[in-house]
Design an enzyme around this catalytic site. Structure first.
Site, PDB file in Angstrom:
ATOM      1  N   GLU A   1       1.147  -0.528  -5.145  1.00  0.00           N
ATOM      2  CA  GLU A   1       0.085   0.457  -5.356  1.00  0.00           C
ATOM      3  C   GLU A   1       0.775   1.815  -5.421  1.00  0.00           C
ATOM      4  O   GLU A   1       1.042   2.451  -4.413  1.00  0.00           O
ATOM      5  CB  GLU A   1      -0.934   0.416  -4.216  1.00  0.00           C
ATOM      6  CG  GLU A   1      -2.174   1.261  -4.480  1.00  0.00           C
ATOM      7  CD  GLU A   1      -2.341   2.418  -3.510  1.00  0.00           C
ATOM      8  OE1 GLU A   1      -3.157   3.300  -3.808  1.00  0.00           O
ATOM      9  OE2 GLU A   1      -1.665   2.463  -2.474  1.00  0.00           O
TER      10      GLU A   1
ATOM     11  N   ASP B   1       0.823  -1.209   0.000  1.00  0.00           N
ATOM     12  CA  ASP B   1       0.000   0.000   0.000  1.00  0.00           C
ATOM     13  C   ASP B   1       0.859   1.262   0.000  1.00  0.00           C
ATOM     14  O   ASP B   1       1.937   1.306   0.594  1.00  0.00           O
ATOM     15  CB  ASP B   1      -0.893  -0.020   1.243  1.00  0.00           C
ATOM     16  CG  ASP B   1      -1.803   1.181   1.335  1.00  0.00           C
ATOM     17  OD1 ASP B   1      -2.671   1.316   0.446  1.00  0.00           O
ATOM     18  OD2 ASP B   1      -1.650   1.983   2.274  1.00  0.00           O
TER      19      ASP B   1
END
Length: 645
Positions: free
Chosen positions: A352, A309
């Protein structure tokens, strides 16, 4: 798990060297010492004046069980006899300011159910895995040349019980896995399952990186869930957040009263948007904590991938008005990926990342970050902006649908239709579509058709498969009652047929990462907002022609250039009546007219459906079935740790 006595460990191994088994030292381990069974507690707190272990066993009295400092750099340890599994505990830390603070164990493998915050002694050993067949099958395949369809979900809101309570890990195995198998997803991607205090952080603001959240059961229950996924051929990807953590008082924040896991400099420590703090990725002890954590999840939970993330937040310092790269983070990510691929060369490491940082999915030995996949955020943003535009104005932003092909092969991409795009007032995918009720469904079918035929692996957030009308509501489950409505049933049927077509059609995935797998037929018809292209597999006959119409107009006898095959079948038309469309479909067999068009050797004349996608497959080749030069297409891959490609 082999527990190492921290007194036997050279201090340099944790404080100054790569030490990726740190969970074997730190945390609470059930052991026998001097013929007494008990628990050894070990923790790193470099600026603590004194440390104690507290819990129900000593009535939370921090004077009773004082820990010993065993390295100058702040490793503390204590063996307490006669403590057993399920005992709750915390560390009482006397700070340099003279205060006593109580902290959960950073290396605890289990924790109390929120709102309680203590760690729990748990013997993580002992689960008997049954996934050897899965491991063997995975090693026989190259993920780069296989179909990949990822179902992203939030464990707590996919489905709830009638009384509103959560399903356990084991119960979710019974509920979720058959659903995923029915829809032919290859993987599930679960939003973070590390222990976290606040439900509405969705797990992205964690306190216990080694503890599978107790909301849904024990660590062994989660192992069972993963084991069952593997039994039915489903890979498991976890969201993982190595960039930042929450500031709750019992967690990692100011662990010993001073910045320990976070940067000391306030300018780079804080994330004001999220209310979190950044890991100090230049500190060896923090790197060992995080990389050990990644390997811990791989070794003990048999997961198949991480979606890392907020990589953009890691790559650049968050100093206001500045965009300066964070070399600590760059070095950390490379070290992380090298360690992961050394452990499992078939693992999925997905970034990401919304930046234009180069070589994210290139191996580290080529100067890359070492991931093997990256979310294509540019594609997602452009396509959704295009789809939200009124159809009559789409011709003015035509390039949003073609721009992605200029960089589609610069990285190994996953196309994400993720949770981020269906929350916080952004509307659901269905409700983003302009127009009336029928138009919305037709355009969502069209979007999915384009999604599954565009180069790149696929990811869809839960609910999209049947046209969830409301945006994601994280405290409720999906609107399963929508299956009572005809158009949602049509949408669901269409999605299942589309994903089945994708999986059985090599041209849609075999050359996802090679320019030879895609060719525009007509990318320039902005006036009619029609796009046509070819997806190609390894063999010449493995080809599909895709035509997408992003307006409501219907066109008959529309000429589309095609490769030199004799006949074509329409294998899918999103406007078919069985999917809720108007029925503007083509006859099953279309004869190719041997006149060049669109720089192709032949053409077909077809009906172009309104807000529709038509997919054509060649029936019979005119000459041969091999590539003209006889060569074999090379596909870009990333095998970071293996020294080859």
């Amino acid at each position: 798990m082999s527990v190492i006595n921290c007194e036997e460990v050279k201090r340099d191994e944790f404080h100054t060297e790569k030490y990726y088994d740190s969970y074997n030292i730190f945390g609470a381990h059930i052991v026998t010492e001097d013929e007494m069974r008990g628990v050894r507690f070990t923790v790193w707190a470099p600026h603590a004046k004194a440390m104690s272990v507290v819990g129900d066993f000593n009535e939370w009295d921090y004077e009773q069980h004082k820990m010993l400092q065993v390295t100058e750099e702040g490793i503390w340890s204590l063996f307490i006899p006669h403590i057993e599994e399920k005992e709750i505990y915390k560390y009482a830390i006397e700070t340099t300011a003279g205060d006593v603070i109580f902290k959960a164990d950073p290396y605890a493998v289990y924790a109390e159910v929120r709102p309680n915050t203590a760690s729990v002694v748990f013997d993580i050993k002992g689960y008997e895995w049954n996934d050897k067949n899965w491991s063997r099958k995975k090693k026989k395949k190259s993920v780069y040349k296989e179909a990949m369809t990822v179902y992203e979900l939030h464990f707590g809101s996919w489905k709830k019980k009638e009384d509103g309570t959560l399903y356990s890990y084991r119960e979710m195995a019974e509920e979720l896995i058959p659903y995923v198998v029915e829809h032919q997803f290859t993987h599930i991607e679960i939003m973070p399952l590390v222990e976290h205090p606040y439900d509405r952080s969705w797990g992205y603001q964690g306190t216990g990186y080694y503890a599978a959240t107790s909301r849904f059961g024990t660590p062994h229950d989660l192992m069972y869930f993963v084991d069952e996924c593997h039994k039915y051929g489903i890979g498991v990807i976890l969201d993982w957040v190595p960039g930042h953590f929450c500031k709750d008082a019992h967690g990692l924040y100011l662990f010993d009263g001073t910045p320990t896991y976070e940067y000391k400099d306030k300018d780079v420590q804080e994330n004001p948007v999220w209310g979190t703090v950044n890991f100090d990725l230049g500190k060896r002890e923090v790197r060992n904590f995080l990389i050990s954590n990644a390997l811990f999840w791989m070794r003990y939970f048999h997961i198949d991938g991480f979606r890392v993330d907020a990589v953009a937040n890691m790559l650049y310092w968050n100093k206001e008005g500045q965009e300066q790269s964070n070399e600590h983070a760059v070095s950390f990510l490379r070290e992380l990926n090298e360690a992961v691929f050394a452990e499992d060369e078939d693992f999925l490491m997905t970034a990401e990342d919304s930046t234009a940082w180069p070589l994210v999915t290139a191996p580290t030995y080529e100067g890359g970050l070492g991931f093997n996949y990256k979310w294509n955020m540019g594609w997602m943003n452009d396509v959704l902006k295009y789809m939200e535009c009124a159809p009559e104005y789409r011709k003015y932003i035509h390039e949003k649908m073609t721009f992605s092909l200029l960089y589609a092969y610069s990285e190994n991409f996953i196309l994400p239709l993720s949770h981020d795009e269906v929350v916080h007032g952004k509307k659901s995918l269905l409700n983003k579509m302009p127009g009336d009720y029928w138009d919305k469904f037709a355009q969502l079918r069209l979007l999915y058709g384009y999604f599954f035929t565009h180069p790149g692996k696929k990811l869809l957030f839960m609910g999209g498969e049947f046209g969830q009308f409301d945006e994601w509501k994280d405290l409720e489950d999906l609107d399963w009652n929508l299956h009572d409505f005809e158009m949602h049933r049509y949408m669901h049927d269409y999605f299942k047929e589309l994903i089945a077509l994708y999986k059985r059609s090599k041209p849609l995935w075999q050359l996802d990462h090679s320019p030879e797998g895609f060719q525009w037929i007509d990318a320039n018809n902005n006036e009619q907002s029609i796009f046509s292209f070819i997806r190609q597999g390894d063999k010449q006959e493995d080809a599909l022609v895709v035509v997408c119409n992003f307006t409501k107009a219907t066109y008959e006898n529309y000429k589309v250039g095609v490769p030199d095959f004799e006949y074509y079948n329409e294998v899918l038309n999103s406007d078919a009546e069985q999917y809720g469309g108007s029925g503007q479909v083509n006859k099953k067999r279309l004869k190719a007219i041997q006149e060049p068009f669109h720089n192709q050797a032949a053409h077909v004349e077809i009906t172009i459906p309104p807000f529709g996608v038509s997919i054509l497959r060649p029936v019979k080749t005119r000459k041969g079935s091999k590539k003209q030069d006889g060569s074999k297409t090379k596909v870009r891959s990333n095998v970071t740790s293996r020294g080859k490609r």
